[in-house]
Design an enzyme around this catalytic site. Sequence first.
Site, PDB file in Angstrom:
ATOM      1  N   CYS A  77       0.834  -1.204   0.000  1.00 48.65           N
ATOM      2  CA  CYS A  77       0.000   0.000   0.000  1.00 48.65           C
ATOM      3  C   CYS A  77       0.865   1.249   0.000  1.00 48.65           C
ATOM      4  O   CYS A  77       1.881   1.306   0.679  1.00 48.65           O
ATOM      5  CB  CYS A  77      -0.906   0.027   1.228  1.00 48.65           C
ATOM      6  SG  CYS A  77      -2.367  -0.967   1.041  1.00 48.65           S
ATOM      7  N   MET A 114      -8.192   0.134   0.642  1.00 46.21           N
ATOM      8  CA  MET A 114      -7.530  -0.641   1.698  1.00 46.21           C
ATOM      9  C   MET A 114      -7.612   0.070   3.047  1.00 46.21           C
ATOM     10  O   MET A 114      -7.739  -0.570   4.085  1.00 46.21           O
ATOM     11  CB  MET A 114      -6.075  -0.928   1.322  1.00 46.21           C
ATOM     12  CG  MET A 114      -5.920  -1.848   0.132  1.00 46.21           C
ATOM     13  SD  MET A 114      -6.866  -3.396   0.249  1.00 46.21           S
ATOM     14  CE  MET A 114      -6.164  -4.114   1.717  1.00 46.21           C
ATOM     15  N   ASP A 129     -12.044  -7.303  21.278  1.00 46.98           N
ATOM     16  CA  ASP A 129     -11.052  -7.222  22.352  1.00 46.98           C
ATOM     17  C   ASP A 129     -11.661  -6.680  23.644  1.00 46.98           C
ATOM     18  O   ASP A 129     -11.409  -7.207  24.727  1.00 46.98           O
ATOM     19  CB  ASP A 129      -9.881  -6.351  21.914  1.00 46.98           C
ATOM     20  CG  ASP A 129      -8.836  -6.217  23.008  1.00 46.98           C
ATOM     21  OD1 ASP A 129      -8.362  -7.262  23.504  1.00 46.98           O
ATOM     22  OD2 ASP A 129      -8.503  -5.078  23.377  1.00 46.98           O
TER      23      ASP A 129
END
Length: 158
Positions: A77, A114, A129
């Site tokens: 990227c 992306m 999480d």
Amino acid sequence: MNNGFSHFDEDGNAFMVDVSGKPQTERTATATGYIEVSKEVFDAIRGKTVPKGDVLTVAQVAGIMAAKQTPNLIPMCHALQLTNAKVTFEADSKAGAITAFCTVKTTGRTGVEMEALTGVSAALLTIYDMCKAIDKRMVIRDIHLVSKDGGKSGPFRF
């Protein structure tokens, strides 16, 4: 050397695609995905009673930070000067799901797909999480590009 959009030359060596000859245009991309959670997790997120803090606010910041760090995570990227990154959520109590959306903008020579996908992924991983102590049976699903505008290939809608 560059055979279209490949990240490999004729000898099989990896390289970053050269975009220096492309014109700068305004580019926007939006990605989405969702996480399925138990009623207990859903209620804790909505009630802001998760011991680690305000889950959606932290996940929002994580998504924005991840979008900005995409070239550090995805090898080929390009580093882009983002002009905006926004993460939002929709909560569906009936489905027991929280959907994340990440929209990223830039003016540049290559797209921000992306960055949007990375932002959504990090936001959903942050929800996992922060809530795993309540229930580890959460499932992240269907991360995909919703839309993109700008650039040579023009608009895309999923």
